[in-house]
Structure formats: structure tokens, C-alpha cells
Design a protein around this motif. Structure first.
Motif, PDB file in Angstrom:
ATOM      1  N   UNK A 104       0.807  -1.214   0.000  1.00  0.00           N
ATOM      2  CA  UNK A 104       0.000   0.000   0.000  1.00  0.00           C
ATOM      3  C   UNK A 104       0.840   1.262   0.000  1.00  0.00           C
ATOM      4  N   UNK A 105       2.157   1.130   0.043  1.00  0.00           N
ATOM      5  CA  UNK A 105       3.019   2.290  -0.106  1.00  0.00           C
ATOM      6  C   UNK A 105       3.359   3.036   1.160  1.00  0.00           C
ATOM      7  N   UNK A 106       3.169   2.427   2.335  1.00  0.00           N
ATOM      8  CA  UNK A 106       3.480   3.143   3.575  1.00  0.00           C
ATOM      9  C   UNK A 106       4.962   3.464   3.673  1.00  0.00           C
ATOM     10  N   UNK A 107       5.802   2.531   3.241  1.00  0.00           N
ATOM     11  CA  UNK A 107       7.241   2.768   3.303  1.00  0.00           C
ATOM     12  C   UNK A 107       7.634   3.885   2.354  1.00  0.00           C
ATOM     13  N   UNK A 108       7.118   3.836   1.132  1.00  0.00           N
ATOM     14  CA  UNK A 108       7.445   4.874   0.161  1.00  0.00           C
ATOM     15  C   UNK A 108       6.996   6.240   0.650  1.00  0.00           C
ATOM     16  N   UNK A 109       5.823   6.283   1.261  1.00  0.00           N
ATOM     17  CA  UNK A 109       5.316   7.555   1.770  1.00  0.00           C
ATOM     18  C   UNK A 109       6.203   8.095   2.874  1.00  0.00           C
ATOM     19  N   UNK A 110       6.712   7.197   3.722  1.00  0.00           N
ATOM     20  CA  UNK A 110       7.578   7.634   4.812  1.00  0.00           C
ATOM     21  C   UNK A 110       8.913   8.142   4.301  1.00  0.00           C
ATOM     22  N   UNK A 111       9.369   7.606   3.160  1.00  0.00           N
ATOM     23  CA  UNK A 111      10.668   7.995   2.631  1.00  0.00           C
ATOM     24  C   UNK A 111      10.597   9.217   1.726  1.00  0.00           C
TER      25      UNK A 111
ATOM     26  N   UNK B  31      19.083   8.529   0.682  1.00  0.00           N
ATOM     27  CA  UNK B  31      18.395   7.590  -0.207  1.00  0.00           C
ATOM     28  C   UNK B  31      18.462   6.153   0.295  1.00  0.00           C
ATOM     29  N   UNK B  32      19.432   5.856   1.160  1.00  0.00           N
ATOM     30  CA  UNK B  32      19.578   4.490   1.676  1.00  0.00           C
ATOM     31  C   UNK B  32      18.721   4.235   2.910  1.00  0.00           C
ATOM     32  N   UNK B  33      18.005   5.239   3.361  1.00  0.00           N
ATOM     33  CA  UNK B  33      17.232   5.123   4.598  1.00  0.00           C
ATOM     34  C   UNK B  33      16.064   4.157   4.466  1.00  0.00           C
ATOM     35  N   UNK B  34      15.886   3.328   5.492  1.00  0.00           N
ATOM     36  CA  UNK B  34      14.753   2.418   5.594  1.00  0.00           C
ATOM     37  C   UNK B  34      13.989   2.740   6.878  1.00  0.00           C
ATOM     38  N   UNK B  35      12.766   3.214   6.776  1.00  0.00           N
ATOM     39  CA  UNK B  35      12.003   3.533   7.988  1.00  0.00           C
ATOM     40  C   UNK B  35      11.704   2.285   8.808  1.00  0.00           C
ATOM     41  N   UNK B  36      11.821   2.419  10.108  1.00  0.00           N
ATOM     42  CA  UNK B  36      11.586   1.301  11.024  1.00  0.00           C
ATOM     43  C   UNK B  36      10.092   1.100  11.252  1.00  0.00           C
ATOM     44  N   UNK B  37       9.707  -0.032  11.851  1.00  0.00           N
ATOM     45  CA  UNK B  37       8.288  -0.232  12.182  1.00  0.00           C
ATOM     46  C   UNK B  37       7.725   0.905  13.023  1.00  0.00           C
ATOM     47  N   UNK B  38       8.541   1.450  13.926  1.00  0.00           N
ATOM     48  CA  UNK B  38       8.083   2.551  14.776  1.00  0.00           C
ATOM     49  C   UNK B  38       7.735   3.776  13.944  1.00  0.00           C
ATOM     50  N   UNK B  39       8.584   4.129  12.988  1.00  0.00           N
ATOM     51  CA  UNK B  39       8.331   5.291  12.134  1.00  0.00           C
ATOM     52  C   UNK B  39       7.137   5.038  11.218  1.00  0.00           C
TER      53      UNK B  39
ATOM     54  N   UNK C  86      11.523  -4.783   7.421  1.00  0.00           N
ATOM     55  CA  UNK C  86      11.931  -3.384   7.290  1.00  0.00           C
ATOM     56  C   UNK C  86      13.438  -3.221   7.181  1.00  0.00           C
ATOM     57  N   UNK C  87      14.185  -4.329   7.302  1.00  0.00           N
ATOM     58  CA  UNK C  87      15.628  -4.250   7.170  1.00  0.00           C
ATOM     59  C   UNK C  87      16.367  -4.020   8.470  1.00  0.00           C
ATOM     60  N   UNK C  88      15.661  -4.056   9.607  1.00  0.00           N
ATOM     61  CA  UNK C  88      16.295  -3.804  10.897  1.00  0.00           C
ATOM     62  C   UNK C  88      16.701  -5.084  11.626  1.00  0.00           C
ATOM     63  N   UNK C  89      16.552  -6.209  10.982  1.00  0.00           N
ATOM     64  CA  UNK C  89      16.971  -7.475  11.569  1.00  0.00           C
ATOM     65  C   UNK C  89      17.068  -8.532  10.492  1.00  0.00           C
ATOM     66  N   UNK C  90      17.845  -9.589  10.732  1.00  0.00           N
ATOM     67  CA  UNK C  90      17.998 -10.646   9.730  1.00  0.00           C
ATOM     68  C   UNK C  90      16.793 -11.570   9.680  1.00  0.00           C
ATOM     69  N   UNK C  91      16.539 -12.126   8.517  1.00  0.00           N
ATOM     70  CA  UNK C  91      15.423 -13.053   8.359  1.00  0.00           C
ATOM     71  C   UNK C  91      15.608 -14.298   9.213  1.00  0.00           C
ATOM     72  N   UNK C  92      16.862 -14.644   9.514  1.00  0.00           N
ATOM     73  CA  UNK C  92      17.113 -15.824  10.336  1.00  0.00           C
ATOM     74  C   UNK C  92      16.446 -15.723  11.703  1.00  0.00           C
ATOM     75  N   UNK C  93      16.307 -14.502  12.225  1.00  0.00           N
ATOM     76  CA  UNK C  93      15.701 -14.338  13.541  1.00  0.00           C
ATOM     77  C   UNK C  93      14.245 -14.786  13.561  1.00  0.00           C
ATOM     78  N   UNK C  94      13.590 -14.738  12.397  1.00  0.00           N
ATOM     79  CA  UNK C  94      12.214 -15.228  12.322  1.00  0.00           C
ATOM     80  C   UNK C  94      12.198 -16.731  12.597  1.00  0.00           C
TER      81      UNK C  94
END
Length: 240
Positions: free
Chosen positions: A27-34, A95-103, A122-130
């Protein structure tokens, strides 16, 4: 049962964070935040720092990053520049910024799996942690009259079995029959070629490949470091 937007399909080998974010955000929430049309207002602490240090740049770190030392590029939203008088005169996006879940305004995680998913997509942790979080988790599985798992099809045609790690997400699908099962025991019970779709109603809902997921779960028995939300590391469950 179908999903309206395709979630990220993690191979659980740490996909590039930006790709994971795009896939998880139809839905574009990340794009809107960036993509801010106008420079944001500088926070008061930046204004005070600029007055004390004229002619400098001041970075703005995403509140979702809690590590120590210099933050990674993806956690820096941008930077402010003060002029010779100590006034803020310029904002520069990163341009490299990735908004966190909090943002992004996502709700607080309901459990360790939800927290790991939010960080991973969101890029703030590795997929392995899942996988690490799922190893000891119990999930709710929708069931058919014979007790077998309900299956569904993703928007790209991927066959999936929806599972839920909390009542918050389970209740959103209605009053349907379900059973609680250990995630690690559920994988061998899945129909052939099916993946698990974890927390479909969640903004961080994700489709996980069962083969790599099972392998990652097995690795929790070895001394492999695990990344915590604050950026520190600790060994996986079973290593202590």
C-alpha cells in the motif's frame, strides 16, 4: 481464502532489506515515509546542537535503531546543516534510509515472532531471527473438519498455509475453527509444495519457505549468534 497483496517470500537467507520492504508494503506506507514533499521540521535537540556547533552536519537517526556506535546508513533518515551563525539552513535526504516499524506507525509486536518479522521486513533485523523465534513458538492453524490445515493461494499463485502467532491476528479472520500447534512440528504436516504464511493480517505478514525454515530452526541448537532489537548479539536457544 486468498490474500489481497503478496507478502515477502523469505528464503531465510537474509534478502536485501530494501527488497523485503517493498514486498511487504503493497500500500506504499514505506514509500510515503521515505518520500517527503517538504523538508521535515528539525527537532529541538538538533536546533540546540546547531547553535552550539555552527557550520556542521547533524544526522537524524531512526528511533527504531538502538545499537551502539555509528548507526548504519539504512537507519539514518537524513542530515541537517547549520550555517556560520548556528541556524539550520539545509536538509539532505538519505536515499539508503529504511524507515523502522516505529516510524511506519506499525502496532507494537504481539510476540517474539511478530517482532522478528517486523524487523526483518523493514531491514532492521535478519530473516534468520524469524526462524529462531518460530523454533519455540506455538501457532494457531485454521483447520478443516478432518483436522487438516486450511490452505490458501497467494496472489502470485503460491500455495500457503496461514498461521497466526497471536489472537490479535487470528481474530481478524473471523470465528473459524483452529488448533494450536508447535511451529516446528507443523512443518512436516504441511501439504507438499506449500509454504507457511505467518500472520496474514499483520503489516509484517510473510510467506516462508518450509525447507530453509526447517534448516534454520535446526541451527538454533548450535552456537549461532542472534541479533537483538538493540543491536547486541546472544547465542540462540539451546546454546547456553
Amino acid at each position: 481464502m486468498t490474500d489481497s497483496a503478496q507478502p515477502p517470500a523469505f528464503p531465510l537467507d537474509s534478502p536485501p532489506p530494501d527488497e523485503a520492504v517493498r514486498a511487504a508494503d503493497p500500500v506504499g506506507a514505506v514509500a510515503e515515509a521515505k518520500e517527503r514533499p517538504d523538508p521535515p521540521e528539525p527537532p529541538e535537540e538538533i536546533v540546540r546542537a546547531a547553535r552550539l556547533a555552527p557550520g556542521h552536519w547533524f544526522g537524524t537517526v531512526d528511533p527504531g535503531w538502538r545499537g551502539e556506535g555509528v548507526p548504519p546508513d539504512y537507519a539514518v533518515a537524513g542530515r541537517w546543516r547549520s550555517d556560520a551563525t548556528g541556524e539550520i539552513v539545509e536538509w539532505q535526504d538519505n536515499d539508503a534510509y529504511l524507515p523502522s516499524p516505529q516510524v511506519l506507525g506499525w502496532p507494537e509486536p504481539t510476540d517474539p515472532v511478530d517482532a522478528a518479522l517486523q524487523r526483518a521486513v523493514t531491514g532492521y533485523g535478519p530473516a534468520e531471527d524469524v526462524a529462531y523465534a518460530l523454533t519455540d513458538a506455538e501457532v494457531a492453524v485454521l483447520t478443516l473438519p478432518d483436522g487438516s490445515p486450511v490452505t490458501a493461494t497467494g496472489s502470485d499463485g503460491t500455495p500457503v498455509v496461514p498461521v497466526f502467532t497471536s489472537s490479535r491476528y487470528l481474530n481478524l479472520v473471523g470465528a473459524l475453527a483452529f488448533e494450536h500447534r508447535a511451529a516446528i512440528e507443523l512443518l512436516p504436516q504441511l501439504p507438499e509444495e506449500h509454504r507457511i504464511y505467518v500472520n496474514p493480517p499483520s503489516p509484517a505478514g510473510a510467506v516462508l519457505e518450509t525447507g530453509p525454515l526447517a534448516e534454520m530452526m535446526a541451527l538454533t541448537k548450535t552456537a549461532r549468534p542472534r541479533t537483538e532489537p538493540d543491536g547486541t548479539e546472544r547465542v540462540a536457544a539451546g546454546d547456553a
